[in-house]
Structures are given as structure tokens and as C-alpha cells.
Design a protein around this motif. Sequence first.
Motif, PDB file in Angstrom:
ATOM      1  N   GLY A  38       0.821  -1.213   0.000  1.00  0.00           N
ATOM      2  CA  GLY A  38       0.000   0.000   0.000  1.00  0.00           C
ATOM      3  C   GLY A  38       0.849   1.254   0.000  1.00  0.00           C
ATOM      4  O   GLY A  38       0.599   2.204  -0.763  1.00  0.00           O
ATOM      5  N   GLN A  39       1.902   1.295   0.842  1.00  0.00           N
ATOM      6  CA  GLN A  39       2.807   2.439   0.881  1.00  0.00           C
ATOM      7  C   GLN A  39       3.635   2.520  -0.394  1.00  0.00           C
ATOM      8  O   GLN A  39       3.934   3.622  -0.878  1.00  0.00           O
ATOM      9  N   ALA A  40       3.988   1.348  -0.948  1.00  0.00           N
ATOM     10  CA  ALA A  40       4.748   1.332  -2.195  1.00  0.00           C
ATOM     11  C   ALA A  40       3.945   1.987  -3.317  1.00  0.00           C
ATOM     12  O   ALA A  40       4.477   2.784  -4.100  1.00  0.00           O
ATOM     13  N   ILE A  41       2.659   1.689  -3.379  1.00  0.00           N
ATOM     14  CA  ILE A  41       1.789   2.276  -4.408  1.00  0.00           C
ATOM     15  C   ILE A  41       1.757   3.793  -4.259  1.00  0.00           C
ATOM     16  O   ILE A  41       1.861   4.533  -5.258  1.00  0.00           O
ATOM     17  N   LYS A  42       1.628   4.287  -3.017  1.00  0.00           N
ATOM     18  CA  LYS A  42       1.604   5.730  -2.787  1.00  0.00           C
ATOM     19  C   LYS A  42       2.900   6.385  -3.269  1.00  0.00           C
ATOM     20  O   LYS A  42       2.878   7.472  -3.860  1.00  0.00           O
ATOM     21  N   ALA A  43       4.024   5.733  -3.005  1.00  0.00           N
ATOM     22  CA  ALA A  43       5.320   6.282  -3.426  1.00  0.00           C
ATOM     23  C   ALA A  43       5.419   6.333  -4.949  1.00  0.00           C
ATOM     24  O   ALA A  43       5.842   7.350  -5.521  1.00  0.00           O
ATOM     25  N   TYR A  44       5.029   5.251  -5.601  1.00  0.00           N
ATOM     26  CA  TYR A  44       5.131   5.223  -7.064  1.00  0.00           C
ATOM     27  C   TYR A  44       4.167   6.232  -7.706  1.00  0.00           C
ATOM     28  O   TYR A  44       4.469   6.802  -8.766  1.00  0.00           O
ATOM     29  N   LYS A  45       3.042   6.461  -7.073  1.00  0.00           N
ATOM     30  CA  LYS A  45       2.120   7.467  -7.604  1.00  0.00           C
ATOM     31  C   LYS A  45       2.743   8.866  -7.572  1.00  0.00           C
ATOM     32  O   LYS A  45       2.448   9.714  -8.434  1.00  0.00           O
ATOM     33  N   GLN A  46       3.601   9.133  -6.578  1.00  0.00           N
ATOM     34  CA  GLN A  46       4.276  10.435  -6.487  1.00  0.00           C
ATOM     35  C   GLN A  46       5.149  10.682  -7.711  1.00  0.00           C
ATOM     36  O   GLN A  46       5.300  11.827  -8.164  1.00  0.00           O
ATOM     37  N   ILE A  47       5.718   9.636  -8.250  1.00  0.00           N
ATOM     38  CA  ILE A  47       6.583   9.789  -9.433  1.00  0.00           C
ATOM     39  C   ILE A  47       5.778  10.345 -10.601  1.00  0.00           C
ATOM     40  O   ILE A  47       6.244  11.211 -11.360  1.00  0.00           O
TER      41      ILE A  47
END
Length: 361
Positions: A38-47
Amino acid sequence: MSFGLLLPLRQKTSLTDYEQAQIWNLKGYIDYLQSNPGQAIKAYKQILLINDIPEALSISTLRTLAQLSFTEEDYLQAIHYAHETIKRSSSDQLDLKLLIAHGEYQRKQYSASIQQLENMIANEQQPPESWLQLLRINYQMVNDLPNSARVLEWLVNDFRNREYMLALSAVYSQQGEFDKQLTLLESLHDQQQLSSEPHLNALVALYLQEGIPDKAAQVLEQGMAANKLTSSLENLHLLYQAYMLSRNDIKGIATLKIAAKNNTTGESDLLLARAYLSQRQWVKAQSHLEGALDKGVEAKEGVWFLLGMSQFYQNDLVAANKTLKQITASNRTSKHAKAAEKWLNHIRVEQARVQLLNENS
């Protein structure tokens, strides 16, 4: 490693867009390694919110988001990211196309999944087995029997798997294509790959339906001998039917004798009596008709009528008269009662004739 170590870098105002994207990329990777999708998805969305990043990084991020969203069962987002990746990429991205098909299936959008798979398969000379399996399941879910059969035929031809053949047999049965079903089940039986009782009974039923009783008897004989089929009353009666249709009366009657020993309802005795009646063996027929009645067989009027006939043909007119009167006494309007009344009249005439002969002798 934790993202806390990257915070000093993230807070620098002099970082380029590319450098910021790489920090978020690294955070997403760390979260993924730490089993925090879930946190990984949030980080990749920032890109994706950063304007000036290489197209290759944007594509790889979308791909990663598609895969992570799928693992998180967010199938709608997974499909969205997969479509975006495919749109921007110059390569075929077959794995993402398959992800879309799986995602649509999970969302119960079976028609969309079918369309995706059919488009993929159209470009493949020999599509992978897993693609065809998923396509088959989709067609089953929308109850499309013709296309289910088409895909299963493909699977059978390419992979010769027993389970595919059995599944195709079931579809043929649903479509009323019994000749094709028989060919499949017969092939499996010849290869000794048909072992379950329902499948063996289906083969027996098809042989009987197609007018091949000798093969039906053979399957039943072999199945019961190998303990693949139980020696149940139903199976013994089927075997009797197969023998009689094959004009093997001796084996048919021997089978019914076995059934009658363990049958408490009288059904087997009644069948055995009918067999003896057809052979004009009146004494044996009477014995088994009486046995059927003693066991409480249903449809007593019909049994009484047959018993009356067997007694009549043994010239036991008194017994025949008594038996047939039981029918007319219970119900004078039934078909058996009407037939019994005719025979009772015939018996009275015969009794009168015999009495006259005795008086004149």
C-alpha cells in the motif's frame, strides 16, 4: 534500509525532477521489500506527479503500479495502469495484456476479458495453455456452450489432457451432441483413463442410447469386476437391460437373480418375472411375481394381472380367477381392472367349457 535515511535528500530544494523521482522510486522499492504494498503504491504514484521525468521511467512506474494494484486486488486501477503502460510502450507487453484479462475476469466483466484474450490469441500461432484455460472459464461463466466447446477442443487437440476431455464431454452432453460425447468417453475408456463411476455410467448410458448394448454390458462387467463400479441394484438392472438388448437372456436372468437376492423392494423379482413371462416359463414367473408381492412391490394391480396370466396359462383357473378379482375389487375403472374384467369373462367361459367336458366324459 528505511526511507528515513532518504529524507535529508528529499528536503533539498536543489534536487532536479529526475532526482526527486528516483528518491520516490527507491522508497517504493523499499516499501515493497518490506511487504508494504500500500505504501509502495503511494510512493510510485508520487513519481507520476512529477512533470519532467524520462518516458522510460514513467512507463516502468505505470507497469509497477499495475502489478502492485493487482496484488492488492484493486483490479480497476490495475487495468487502468496496464492500459496506460501499453499505450505508451512500443513493445508488445503481453504480460500486462494478460493482467488486464485476469483483472476483468476478477471484476466479473467476462465479456471484456473474453475480448482481451481473443485479441491476444488471434496473434499467436499456438497460444499458451493458461490463456486458453482462462478463455474457457470466461465462456463458461457467460454460459456460451459453443465457444466453450471450441476452446476445449483446442485444449484437447494441443494438450491431450484427460480433464479437458472430460470437460468437453460434459459440454457435448449439454449441447445434445451425444455422438461426440461417446467418441471422447470411449477414447478415454480405451486408454484406461475413465475410472469414476459417474463417467463410466455416462458411457454405459450413451452405448445404450446409441444402440450398442453389448459394449454397455462389457463396460459394466469390467467396471464391477475392477471395483470401479459398485454392484448396486441400479447397476445390476442396467447390466440386465444391456444383456437383454444384446439378446443374451441367460446372462440377463443370471444378473437379475443376483439382484433379487439383495433387493427388498421386489423390483428385481418383478423384472425377473417379466423375463420368464417372455420365455413362457409360467411357473418361474409366478414364483417371482409372488416374491415381488411378498416384498411389497409397488403397482400391485399390474403385478396381480401378470400373476393372473401366469396362473391362467398353467390352467389354474381357480387361482387366476381369485387373483384377477383382487384387481376389480380395488378399482373397477383402472386400465388393469378393465383388462382383468375381460380375462375374468374369458375364464368363466373356459370354466364352463371344462365343466361341460367333464359332464360329458
